[in-house]
Enzyme design. Structure first.
Site, PDB file in Angstrom:
ATOM      1  N   CYS A 145       0.850  -1.208   0.000  1.00  0.00           N
ATOM      2  CA  CYS A 145       0.000   0.000   0.000  1.00  0.00           C
ATOM      3  C   CYS A 145       0.882   1.253   0.000  1.00  0.00           C
ATOM      4  CB  CYS A 145      -0.935   0.000   1.197  1.00  0.00           C
ATOM      5  SG  CYS A 145      -2.336  -1.122   1.034  1.00  0.00           S
ATOM      6  N   ASP A 185      10.238  -6.643  -8.833  1.00  0.00           N
ATOM      7  CA  ASP A 185      10.484  -7.222  -7.512  1.00  0.00           C
ATOM      8  C   ASP A 185      11.884  -6.814  -7.047  1.00  0.00           C
ATOM      9  OD1 ASP A 185       9.162  -9.868  -5.860  1.00  0.00           O
ATOM     10  OD2 ASP A 185      11.238  -9.327  -5.419  1.00  0.00           O
ATOM     11  N   HIS A 211      -6.350  -2.988  -0.984  1.00  0.00           N
ATOM     12  CA  HIS A 211      -5.692  -3.887  -0.037  1.00  0.00           C
ATOM     13  C   HIS A 211      -6.597  -5.054   0.352  1.00  0.00           C
ATOM     14  CE1 HIS A 211      -2.992  -5.054   3.256  1.00  0.00           C
ATOM     15  NE2 HIS A 211      -4.117  -5.413   3.849  1.00  0.00           N
ATOM     16  N   ASN A 247       1.418 -16.430  -3.936  1.00  0.00           N
ATOM     17  CA  ASN A 247       1.632 -17.214  -2.732  1.00  0.00           C
ATOM     18  C   ASN A 247       0.591 -16.864  -1.681  1.00  0.00           C
ATOM     19  OD1 ASN A 247       4.015 -18.448  -3.739  1.00  0.00           O
ATOM     20  ND2 ASN A 247       5.186 -16.602  -3.239  1.00  0.00           N
ATOM     21  N   HIS A 282      -0.751 -10.265  -4.336  1.00  0.00           N
ATOM     22  CA  HIS A 282       0.119  -9.883  -5.448  1.00  0.00           C
ATOM     23  C   HIS A 282       0.372 -11.100  -6.308  1.00  0.00           C
ATOM     24  CE1 HIS A 282       2.528 -10.988  -1.938  1.00  0.00           C
ATOM     25  NE2 HIS A 282       3.435 -11.483  -2.774  1.00  0.00           N
ATOM     26  N   HIS A 309       3.168 -12.710  -8.752  1.00  0.00           N
ATOM     27  CA  HIS A 309       4.526 -12.689  -9.289  1.00  0.00           C
ATOM     28  C   HIS A 309       4.450 -12.981 -10.788  1.00  0.00           C
ATOM     29  CE1 HIS A 309       6.651 -12.943  -5.320  1.00  0.00           C
ATOM     30  NE2 HIS A 309       5.513 -13.504  -4.961  1.00  0.00           N
TER      31      HIS A 309
HETATM   32  P1  5GP Z   1       5.664 -13.166  -1.320  1.00  0.00           P
HETATM   33  O1  5GP Z   1       6.814 -13.778  -0.595  1.00  0.00           O
HETATM   34  O2  5GP Z   1       4.706 -12.498  -0.336  1.00  0.00           O
HETATM   35  O3  5GP Z   1       4.966 -14.030  -2.281  1.00  0.00           O
HETATM   36  O4  5GP Z   1       6.271 -12.029  -2.214  1.00  0.00           O
HETATM   37  C1  5GP Z   1       6.664 -10.780  -1.738  1.00  0.00           C
HETATM   38  C2  5GP Z   1       7.650 -10.224  -2.724  1.00  0.00           C
HETATM   39  O5  5GP Z   1       7.766  -8.845  -2.494  1.00  0.00           O
HETATM   40  C3  5GP Z   1       9.050 -10.822  -2.614  1.00  0.00           C
HETATM   41  O6  5GP Z   1       9.400 -11.410  -3.859  1.00  0.00           O
HETATM   42  C4  5GP Z   1       9.931  -9.634  -2.266  1.00  0.00           C
HETATM   43  O7  5GP Z   1      11.169  -9.665  -2.932  1.00  0.00           O
HETATM   44  C5  5GP Z   1       9.090  -8.456  -2.723  1.00  0.00           C
HETATM   45  N1  5GP Z   1       9.280  -7.249  -1.955  1.00  0.00           N
HETATM   46  C6  5GP Z   1       9.277  -7.130  -0.603  1.00  0.00           C
HETATM   47  N2  5GP Z   1       9.437  -5.837  -0.254  1.00  0.00           N
HETATM   48  C7  5GP Z   1       9.535  -5.136  -1.404  1.00  0.00           C
HETATM   49  C8  5GP Z   1       9.706  -3.753  -1.705  1.00  0.00           C
HETATM   50  O8  5GP Z   1       9.801  -2.899  -0.826  1.00  0.00           O
HETATM   51  N3  5GP Z   1       9.776  -3.411  -3.028  1.00  0.00           N
HETATM   52  C9  5GP Z   1       9.666  -4.327  -4.012  1.00  0.00           C
HETATM   53  N4  5GP Z   1       9.739  -3.865  -5.274  1.00  0.00           N
HETATM   54  N5  5GP Z   1       9.500  -5.630  -3.775  1.00  0.00           N
HETATM   55  C10 5GP Z   1       9.433  -6.031  -2.494  1.00  0.00           C
HETATM   56 ZN    ZN Z   2      -1.782  -3.312   1.133  1.00  0.00          ZN
END
Ligand code: 5GP
Ligand code: ZN
Length: 115
Positions: free
Chosen positions: A9, A32, A48, A88, A101, A103
């Site tokens: 957010c 990412d 959100h 995920n 989100h 990927h």
């Molecule tokens: P999850 O593990 O929840 O599926 O994915 C979260 C993703 O967010 C991870 O791949 C991580 O690298 C990415 N991520 C976490 N914090 C940040 C951020 O501040 N900026 C960006 N661009 N990516 C982020």
């Molecule tokens: Zn959010």
């Protein structure tokens, strides 16, 4: 509705910097921070909610629209040879950010097994 304690957010509000790839009323696509493939983007709905279990009908319609839009941008995003979409959820899914989100992985050959 955005959440003051949510990192995505904050990115959507511009309070945390990100590399923006695409933005419209419903979504943001960013790079990412810790890429797992040559191309690793995150599609962030601008509302959100933590995951698909918390998603309303209206949000599901918007998310489908975002994915449809993504399908029209495959070439310009460098994904013409193929890609993988992952969302995920929870502990076993290793979700680390509680804002839904997707990927977007591609740009090189990905492993043929998920785990
Ligand atoms: P999850 O593990 O929840 O599926 O994915 C979260 C993703 O967010 C991870 O791949 C991580 O690298 C990415 N991520 C976490 N914090 C940040 C951020 O501040 N900026 C960006 N661009 N990516 C982020
Ligand atoms: Zn959010």
């Amino acid at each position: 509705m955005l959440n003051d304690n949510c990192i995505f957010c904050k990115i959507i509000k511009g309070e945390i910097p990100s590399t923006k790839i695409y933005e419209d009323d419903d979504m943001l696509i960013i790079k990412d921070l810790n890429p797992q493939a040559k191309i690793h983007y995150l599609l962030l709905p601008k509302e959100h909610y933590a995951n698909i279990l918390e998603m309303t009908e209206e949000q599901s319609v918007k998310l489908a629209k975002c994915i449809k839009k993504l399908s029209t941008m495959v070439d310009e995003l460098g994904l013409e040879e193929g890609f993988r979409l992952i969302s995920n959820k929870g502990k076993y899914g290793c979700q680390s950010v509680e804002h839904l989100h997707i990927h977007i992985l591609g740009g090189n050959q990905l492993a043929d097994k998920m785990c």
